[in-house]
Design a protein around this motif. Sequence first.
Motif, mmCIF file in Angstrom:
data_model
loop_
_atom_site.group_PDB
_atom_site.id
_atom_site.type_symbol
_atom_site.label_atom_id
_atom_site.label_comp_id
_atom_site.label_asym_id
_atom_site.label_seq_id
_atom_site.Cartn_x
_atom_site.Cartn_y
_atom_site.Cartn_z
ATOM 1 N N LEU A 53 0.815 -1.208 0.000
ATOM 2 C CA LEU A 53 0.000 0.000 0.000
ATOM 3 C C LEU A 53 0.851 1.260 0.000
ATOM 4 O O LEU A 53 0.574 2.194 -0.746
ATOM 5 C CB LEU A 53 -0.932 -0.019 1.225
ATOM 6 C CG LEU A 53 -1.831 1.186 1.441
ATOM 7 C CD1 LEU A 53 -2.785 1.359 0.256
ATOM 8 C CD2 LEU A 53 -2.627 1.025 2.727
ATOM 9 N N SER A 54 1.901 1.300 0.826
ATOM 10 C CA SER A 54 2.685 2.516 0.984
ATOM 11 C C SER A 54 4.121 2.172 1.342
ATOM 12 O O SER A 54 4.359 1.244 2.107
ATOM 13 C CB SER A 54 2.058 3.370 2.098
ATOM 14 O OG SER A 54 2.881 4.443 2.463
ATOM 15 N N LEU A 55 5.046 2.948 0.791
ATOM 16 C CA LEU A 55 6.454 2.797 1.166
ATOM 17 C C LEU A 55 6.794 3.623 2.404
ATOM 18 O O LEU A 55 7.655 3.249 3.189
ATOM 19 C CB LEU A 55 7.368 3.233 0.012
ATOM 20 C CG LEU A 55 7.414 2.310 -1.203
ATOM 21 C CD1 LEU A 55 8.217 2.943 -2.322
ATOM 22 C CD2 LEU A 55 8.011 0.969 -0.814
ATOM 23 N N ASP A 56 6.154 4.777 2.555
ATOM 24 C CA ASP A 56 6.466 5.673 3.653
ATOM 25 C C ASP A 56 5.189 6.209 4.267
ATOM 26 O O ASP A 56 4.582 7.134 3.711
ATOM 27 C CB ASP A 56 7.345 6.814 3.165
ATOM 28 C CG ASP A 56 7.841 7.699 4.293
ATOM 29 O OD1 ASP A 56 7.831 7.253 5.460
ATOM 30 O OD2 ASP A 56 8.237 8.846 4.006
ATOM 31 N N PRO A 57 4.712 5.619 5.350
ATOM 32 C CA PRO A 57 5.303 4.497 6.074
ATOM 33 C C PRO A 57 5.039 3.178 5.341
ATOM 34 O O PRO A 57 4.141 3.114 4.497
ATOM 35 C CB PRO A 57 4.569 4.519 7.415
ATOM 36 C CG PRO A 57 3.212 5.066 7.082
ATOM 37 C CD PRO A 57 3.453 6.066 5.991
ATOM 38 N N LEU A 61 -2.057 -3.900 2.652
ATOM 39 C CA LEU A 61 -3.500 -3.958 2.794
ATOM 40 C C LEU A 61 -3.960 -5.362 2.479
ATOM 41 O O LEU A 61 -3.350 -6.068 1.675
ATOM 42 C CB LEU A 61 -4.140 -2.905 1.897
ATOM 43 C CG LEU A 61 -4.897 -3.242 0.654
ATOM 44 C CD1 LEU A 61 -6.357 -3.423 1.043
ATOM 45 C CD2 LEU A 61 -4.828 -2.091 -0.347
ATOM 46 N N LEU A 62 -5.005 -5.782 3.167
ATOM 47 C CA LEU A 62 -5.604 -7.074 2.893
ATOM 48 C C LEU A 62 -7.102 -6.964 3.109
ATOM 49 O O LEU A 62 -7.570 -6.053 3.786
ATOM 50 C CB LEU A 62 -4.996 -8.184 3.760
ATOM 51 C CG LEU A 62 -4.978 -7.990 5.264
ATOM 52 C CD1 LEU A 62 -5.632 -9.171 5.941
ATOM 53 C CD2 LEU A 62 -3.536 -7.890 5.716
ATOM 54 N N CYS A 63 -7.826 -7.876 2.487
ATOM 55 C CA CYS A 63 -9.274 -7.917 2.634
ATOM 56 C C CYS A 63 -9.656 -9.272 3.212
ATOM 57 O O CYS A 63 -9.209 -10.303 2.720
ATOM 58 C CB CYS A 63 -9.953 -7.707 1.285
ATOM 59 S SG CYS A 63 -9.552 -6.109 0.543
ATOM 60 N N VAL A 64 -10.479 -9.234 4.249
ATOM 61 C CA VAL A 64 -10.874 -10.442 4.967
ATOM 62 C C VAL A 64 -12.399 -10.500 5.006
ATOM 63 O O VAL A 64 -13.047 -9.511 5.356
ATOM 64 C CB VAL A 64 -10.321 -10.430 6.409
ATOM 65 C CG1 VAL A 64 -10.760 -11.665 7.165
ATOM 66 C CG2 VAL A 64 -8.809 -10.303 6.402
ATOM 67 N N GLY A 137 -18.517 -3.654 2.245
ATOM 68 C CA GLY A 137 -19.406 -4.714 1.772
ATOM 69 C C GLY A 137 -19.374 -5.892 2.711
ATOM 70 O O GLY A 137 -19.507 -5.735 3.927
ATOM 71 N N ASP A 138 -19.130 -7.092 2.166
ATOM 72 C CA ASP A 138 -19.093 -8.290 3.002
ATOM 73 C C ASP A 138 -17.679 -8.622 3.478
ATOM 74 O O ASP A 138 -17.406 -9.725 3.924
ATOM 75 C CB ASP A 138 -19.731 -9.483 2.277
ATOM 76 C CG ASP A 138 -19.056 -9.826 0.960
ATOM 77 O OD1 ASP A 138 -18.071 -9.158 0.576
ATOM 78 O OD2 ASP A 138 -19.521 -10.773 0.298
ATOM 79 N N HIS A 139 -16.778 -7.654 3.388
ATOM 80 C CA HIS A 139 -15.390 -7.829 3.807
ATOM 81 C C HIS A 139 -14.950 -6.694 4.734
ATOM 82 O O HIS A 139 -15.601 -5.665 4.828
ATOM 83 C CB HIS A 139 -14.456 -7.856 2.588
ATOM 84 C CG HIS A 139 -14.399 -9.180 1.926
ATOM 85 N ND1 HIS A 139 -15.492 -9.744 1.288
ATOM 86 C CD2 HIS A 139 -13.392 -10.078 1.805
ATOM 87 C CE1 HIS A 139 -15.143 -10.921 0.798
ATOM 88 N NE2 HIS A 139 -13.884 -11.150 1.106
ATOM 89 N N TYR A 140 -13.814 -6.928 5.367
ATOM 90 C CA TYR A 140 -13.098 -5.871 6.073
ATOM 91 C C TYR A 140 -11.893 -5.503 5.219
ATOM 92 O O TYR A 140 -11.201 -6.384 4.702
ATOM 93 C CB TYR A 140 -12.595 -6.346 7.440
ATOM 94 C CG TYR A 140 -13.688 -6.680 8.416
ATOM 95 C CD1 TYR A 140 -14.520 -5.690 8.925
ATOM 96 C CD2 TYR A 140 -13.881 -7.991 8.833
ATOM 97 C CE1 TYR A 140 -15.529 -5.997 9.825
ATOM 98 C CE2 TYR A 140 -14.880 -8.303 9.738
ATOM 99 C CZ TYR A 140 -15.702 -7.304 10.222
ATOM 100 O OH TYR A 140 -16.693 -7.617 11.108
ATOM 101 N N LEU A 141 -11.636 -4.224 5.101
ATOM 102 C CA LEU A 141 -10.443 -3.709 4.443
ATOM 103 C C LEU A 141 -9.466 -3.378 5.563
ATOM 104 O O LEU A 141 -9.757 -2.528 6.417
ATOM 105 C CB LEU A 141 -10.781 -2.467 3.630
ATOM 106 C CG LEU A 141 -9.625 -1.801 2.936
ATOM 107 C CD1 LEU A 141 -9.237 -2.616 1.707
ATOM 108 C CD2 LEU A 141 -10.000 -0.393 2.525
ATOM 109 N N VAL A 142 -8.339 -4.064 5.587
ATOM 110 C CA VAL A 142 -7.400 -3.978 6.700
ATOM 111 C C VAL A 142 -6.097 -3.348 6.228
ATOM 112 O O VAL A 142 -5.543 -3.759 5.203
ATOM 113 C CB VAL A 142 -7.101 -5.394 7.253
ATOM 114 C CG1 VAL A 142 -6.104 -5.336 8.400
ATOM 115 C CG2 VAL A 142 -8.393 -6.093 7.674
ATOM 116 N N THR A 143 -5.606 -2.354 6.968
ATOM 117 C CA THR A 143 -4.276 -1.826 6.699
ATOM 118 C C THR A 143 -3.387 -2.183 7.884
ATOM 119 O O THR A 143 -3.844 -2.217 9.038
ATOM 120 C CB THR A 143 -4.276 -0.300 6.469
ATOM 121 O OG1 THR A 143 -4.783 0.355 7.627
ATOM 122 C CG2 THR A 143 -5.111 0.059 5.259
ATOM 123 N N ALA A 144 -2.120 -2.459 7.579
ATOM 124 C CA ALA A 144 -1.184 -2.865 8.620
ATOM 125 C C ALA A 144 0.199 -2.294 8.322
ATOM 126 O O ALA A 144 0.601 -2.182 7.156
ATOM 127 C CB ALA A 144 -1.111 -4.389 8.699
#
Length: 171
Positions: A53-57, A61-64, A137-144
């Motif tokens: 998703l990003s280099l800095d920082p 990202l993942l979808c669950v 929607g029917d998922h979670y959008l997760v950033t880490a």
Amino acid sequence: MERLTPALADAAPVDPASFREVLGTFASGITVVAAVGDDGRPAGLACQSFASLSLDPPLVLLCVGKSSSSWPAVRAAGRFGVSILAEEQREVCRALGRRGGEKFDGVDWELSEHGAVRISGALATVDCALEEVHEAGDHYLVTARVLELAARDGGSPLLYFRSDYATGAFE
């Protein structure tokens, strides 16, 4: 978060079967997202929706799926590993992709110093700290946030294409 208004509010709904068929033509890698739960045992799931998703920082990202029975334990841990599976790890994917039961029976893994579960033999591992979770929607959008990463020499990825496993030779 800003929401865009659909330009065609009266458009016909998209058929779910067609949606899967058409988007299934996009080959994706397969990962395992895993952490150690409150009970001290590993909890995890197979995930094909993963991207940088990003280099800095440094963010990924993942979808669950909201229906995942393993995600609550991973989320509660706050730190987790993403293991990018190699083509010879179909059985690992099957084990972590099933619902319930002892998913980690017969799956070799190790715990990183960050508390992330890493699948042995994976092409790469990414230790993560949970940043944000959004409903989509029917998922979670997760950033880490990425804490540590490593990749092995050689190997090809396990891919998902048209609702089945696929492999690709890369040099």
